[in-house]
Design an enzyme around this catalytic site. Structure first.
Site, PDB file in Angstrom:
ATOM      1  N   ARG A 173       1.081   3.839   3.629  1.00 51.55           N
ATOM      2  CA  ARG A 173       1.701   2.613   3.108  1.00 51.55           C
ATOM      3  C   ARG A 173       3.119   2.902   2.619  1.00 51.55           C
ATOM      4  NH1 ARG A 173      -2.281  -0.422  -1.053  1.00 51.55           N
ATOM      5  NH2 ARG A 173      -0.449  -0.327  -2.384  1.00 51.55           N
ATOM      6  N   ARG A 229       5.004   2.745  -9.878  1.00 50.00           N
ATOM      7  CA  ARG A 229       3.831   1.856  -9.935  1.00 50.00           C
ATOM      8  C   ARG A 229       2.945   2.200 -11.139  1.00 50.00           C
ATOM      9  NH1 ARG A 229       1.576   2.742  -4.178  1.00 50.00           N
ATOM     10  NH2 ARG A 229      -0.252   1.621  -4.945  1.00 50.00           N
ATOM     11  N   ARG A 269      -2.158  -9.131 -13.354  1.00 51.69           N
ATOM     12  CA  ARG A 269      -1.552  -7.835 -13.613  1.00 51.69           C
ATOM     13  C   ARG A 269      -0.601  -7.875 -14.796  1.00 51.69           C
ATOM     14  NH1 ARG A 269      -0.664  -3.814  -8.704  1.00 51.69           N
ATOM     15  NH2 ARG A 269      -2.153  -5.041  -7.580  1.00 51.69           N
ATOM     16  N   LYS A 307      -9.864   0.115  -6.366  1.00 56.74           N
ATOM     17  CA  LYS A 307     -10.180  -1.323  -6.390  1.00 56.74           C
ATOM     18  C   LYS A 307     -10.442  -1.845  -4.979  1.00 56.74           C
ATOM     19  CE  LYS A 307      -6.211  -2.436  -8.300  1.00 56.74           C
ATOM     20  NZ  LYS A 307      -5.580  -1.097  -8.341  1.00 56.74           N
ATOM     21  N   ARG A 320      -3.972   8.942   0.903  1.00 59.91           N
ATOM     22  CA  ARG A 320      -4.496   7.681   1.447  1.00 59.91           C
ATOM     23  C   ARG A 320      -3.877   7.361   2.807  1.00 59.91           C
ATOM     24  NH1 ARG A 320      -4.330   2.387  -2.067  1.00 59.91           N
ATOM     25  NH2 ARG A 320      -2.171   3.008  -2.355  1.00 59.91           N
TER      26      ARG A 320
HETATM   27  P1  AP5 Z   1      -7.914   2.354  -3.031  1.00 58.86           P
HETATM   28  O1  AP5 Z   1      -9.276   1.760  -2.953  1.00 58.86           O
HETATM   29  O2  AP5 Z   1      -6.940   2.048  -1.943  1.00 58.86           O
HETATM   30  O3  AP5 Z   1      -7.276   2.047  -4.478  1.00 58.86           O
HETATM   31  P2  AP5 Z   1      -6.631   0.711  -5.069  1.00 58.86           P
HETATM   32  O4  AP5 Z   1      -6.991   0.676  -6.517  1.00 58.86           O
HETATM   33  O5  AP5 Z   1      -6.990  -0.478  -4.241  1.00 58.86           O
HETATM   34  O6  AP5 Z   1      -5.114   1.118  -4.898  1.00 58.86           O
HETATM   35  P3  AP5 Z   1      -3.818   0.281  -4.536  1.00 58.86           P
HETATM   36  O7  AP5 Z   1      -2.728   1.320  -4.434  1.00 58.86           O
HETATM   37  O8  AP5 Z   1      -4.036  -0.603  -3.355  1.00 58.86           O
HETATM   38  O9  AP5 Z   1      -3.609  -0.553  -5.803  1.00 58.86           O
HETATM   39  P4  AP5 Z   1      -2.323  -1.124  -6.311  1.00 58.86           P
HETATM   40  O10 AP5 Z   1      -2.863  -1.920  -7.426  1.00 58.86           O
HETATM   41  O11 AP5 Z   1      -1.227  -0.206  -6.678  1.00 58.86           O
HETATM   42  O12 AP5 Z   1      -1.685  -1.838  -5.039  1.00 58.86           O
HETATM   43  P5  AP5 Z   1      -1.767  -3.322  -4.483  1.00 58.86           P
HETATM   44  O13 AP5 Z   1      -1.938  -3.226  -3.018  1.00 58.86           O
HETATM   45  O14 AP5 Z   1      -2.723  -4.138  -5.265  1.00 58.86           O
HETATM   46  O15 AP5 Z   1      -8.101   3.949  -3.176  1.00 58.86           O
HETATM   47  C1  AP5 Z   1      -6.980   4.830  -3.181  1.00 58.86           C
HETATM   48  C2  AP5 Z   1      -7.324   6.101  -2.356  1.00 58.86           C
HETATM   49  O16 AP5 Z   1      -8.344   6.828  -3.028  1.00 58.86           O
HETATM   50  C3  AP5 Z   1      -7.873   5.785  -0.943  1.00 58.86           C
HETATM   51  O17 AP5 Z   1      -7.390   6.766  -0.046  1.00 58.86           O
HETATM   52  C4  AP5 Z   1      -9.409   5.895  -1.091  1.00 58.86           C
HETATM   53  O18 AP5 Z   1     -10.045   6.308   0.106  1.00 58.86           O
HETATM   54  C5  AP5 Z   1      -9.533   6.953  -2.202  1.00 58.86           C
HETATM   55  N1  AP5 Z   1     -10.659   6.702  -3.091  1.00 58.86           N
HETATM   56  C6  AP5 Z   1     -11.112   5.498  -3.558  1.00 58.86           C
HETATM   57  N2  AP5 Z   1     -12.162   5.674  -4.391  1.00 58.86           N
HETATM   58  C7  AP5 Z   1     -12.367   7.021  -4.468  1.00 58.86           C
HETATM   59  C8  AP5 Z   1     -13.287   7.838  -5.195  1.00 58.86           C
HETATM   60  N3  AP5 Z   1     -14.213   7.288  -6.010  1.00 58.86           N
HETATM   61  N4  AP5 Z   1     -13.182   9.191  -5.047  1.00 58.86           N
HETATM   62  C9  AP5 Z   1     -12.258   9.742  -4.241  1.00 58.86           C
HETATM   63  N5  AP5 Z   1     -11.353   9.016  -3.517  1.00 58.86           N
HETATM   64  C10 AP5 Z   1     -11.404   7.673  -3.642  1.00 58.86           C
HETATM   65  O19 AP5 Z   1      -0.302  -3.871  -4.813  1.00 58.86           O
HETATM   66  C11 AP5 Z   1       0.831  -3.406  -4.125  1.00 58.86           C
HETATM   67  C12 AP5 Z   1       2.074  -4.050  -4.720  1.00 58.86           C
HETATM   68  O20 AP5 Z   1       1.999  -5.490  -4.582  1.00 58.86           O
HETATM   69  C13 AP5 Z   1       2.317  -3.822  -6.217  1.00 58.86           C
HETATM   70  O21 AP5 Z   1       2.968  -2.590  -6.452  1.00 58.86           O
HETATM   71  C14 AP5 Z   1       3.196  -5.037  -6.560  1.00 58.86           C
HETATM   72  O22 AP5 Z   1       4.521  -4.851  -6.135  1.00 58.86           O
HETATM   73  C15 AP5 Z   1       2.587  -6.142  -5.713  1.00 58.86           C
HETATM   74  N6  AP5 Z   1       1.540  -6.905  -6.419  1.00 58.86           N
HETATM   75  C16 AP5 Z   1       0.221  -6.985  -6.068  1.00 58.86           C
HETATM   76  N7  AP5 Z   1      -0.432  -7.786  -6.937  1.00 58.86           N
HETATM   77  C17 AP5 Z   1       0.485  -8.217  -7.835  1.00 58.86           C
HETATM   78  C18 AP5 Z   1       0.412  -9.056  -8.983  1.00 58.86           C
HETATM   79  N8  AP5 Z   1      -0.734  -9.625  -9.389  1.00 58.86           N
HETATM   80  N9  AP5 Z   1       1.554  -9.267  -9.691  1.00 58.86           N
HETATM   81  C19 AP5 Z   1       2.723  -8.724  -9.321  1.00 58.86           C
HETATM   82  N10 AP5 Z   1       2.858  -7.904  -8.238  1.00 58.86           N
HETATM   83  C20 AP5 Z   1       1.744  -7.663  -7.512  1.00 58.86           C
END
Ligand code: AP5
Length: 223
Positions: A163, A174, A91, A16, A130
């Site tokens: 991270r 997660r 979410r 994402k 990552r």
């Molecule tokens: P990346 O693009 O970083 O993936 P992502 O989907 O953004 O992953 P996140 O881990 O950031 O998502 P998340 O939803 O768990 O965490 P968030 O920060 O939102 O890609 C991942 C890796 O793969 C990278 O190394 C990239 O280079 C590689 N890659 C990407 N595309 C690729 C491809 N096509 N092929 C190969 N490799 C690829 O949330 C963190 C925390 O915040 C949550 O756990 C929660 O505690 C809190 N939080 C956030 N939002 C909310 C909410 N709305 N409600 C409640 N808690 C929340």
């Protein structure tokens, strides 16, 4: 063309953030990634950050009431009136209902929810490789998306780090949280005829191309 209000939905590590960075450049729309917003709040020690930190460290979702207000404030800002890209919000079903209510209040609606589909095994592989930059959160991978110089961000020259919530035991939680609390949004948005699935297992350029062609189809339909 009407305003373009988009959601990027998908499990942790599905890409994402990677796709959100590109979409933001392509569409020149404000991009709100709740994970980035919360990590910045934790770093700054704000009230929201203090409330969120323990949940994030465990890989749990932060309570709905903490995050809903943050997003509502962002959407009411002038910069978001031409459209927006949401990554990581909503979410839970209550978050989705709160978003619907907020958009109704603003006289707006969602154009599309883009679901990036990737298996759990692939997610573990992606998250363990990552690296993110310590300043701007720019995203890299040890195998799939290497920086030009090891350990250094190509964009702002800051150090690349792991991270805190990318430790294996936290990643497993997660994923559980995603399947239990976030995946019900797939049928929620299917019922509203907003859900668009994208194969997230292709390489990042191909995924970006699928999303671009989806958005141009939407724009033509709206136009
Ligand atoms: P990346 O693009 O970083 O993936 P992502 O989907 O953004 O992953 P996140 O881990 O950031 O998502 P998340 O939803 O768990 O965490 P968030 O920060 O939102 O890609 C991942 C890796 O793969 C990278 O190394 C990239 O280079 C590689 N890659 C990407 N595309 C690729 C491809 N096509 N092929 C190969 N490799 C690829 O949330 C963190 C925390 O915040 C949550 O756990 C929660 O505690 C809190 N939080 C956030 N939002 C909310 C909410 N709305 N409600 C409640 N808690 C929340």
């Amino acid at each position: 063309m009407p305003d373009l209000n988009l959601i990027l939905l998908g499990p942790p590590g599905s890409g994402k953030g990677t796709q959100g960075e590109r979409l933001q450049e392509d569409l020149e729309l404000p991009y709100y990634a709740t994970g980035d917003i919360l990590r910045a709040a934790v770093k700054a020690g704000t009230e929201v950050g203090l409330a969120a930190r323990e949940y994030m460290d465990r890989g749990d979702l932060v309570p709905d009431e903490v995050i809903i207000g943050v997003i509502a404030d962002q959407l009411e800002e002038a910069g978001a009136d031409r459209g927006f890209i949401l990554d990581g919000f909503p979410r839970t079903v209550p978050q989705a209902e709160a978003l619907d209510a907020e958009l109704t209040k603003l006289g707006r609606q969602l154009e599309a929810v883009i679901l990036i589909e990737v298996s759990d095994e692939e997610i573990i592989r992606r998250i363990t490789g990552r690296r993110v930059c310590s300043e701007g959160g720019h995203i890299y991978h040890l195998d799939f998306n290497r920086p030009e110089t090891d350990g250094i961000c190509d964009i702002d020259g800051s150090e690349l780090i792991v991270r805190d919530d990318d430790r294996p035991e936290v990643v497993r939680n997660r994923l559980e949280q995603y399947h239990e609390k976030t995946s019900p949004l797939v049928s929620y948005y299917e019922k509203q005829a907003l859900l668009n699935r994208v194969d997230g297992t292709a390489d990042p350029d191909q995924v970006a191309e699928s999303i671009r062609s989806l958005i141009s189809t939407l724009s033509l339909e709206e136009g």
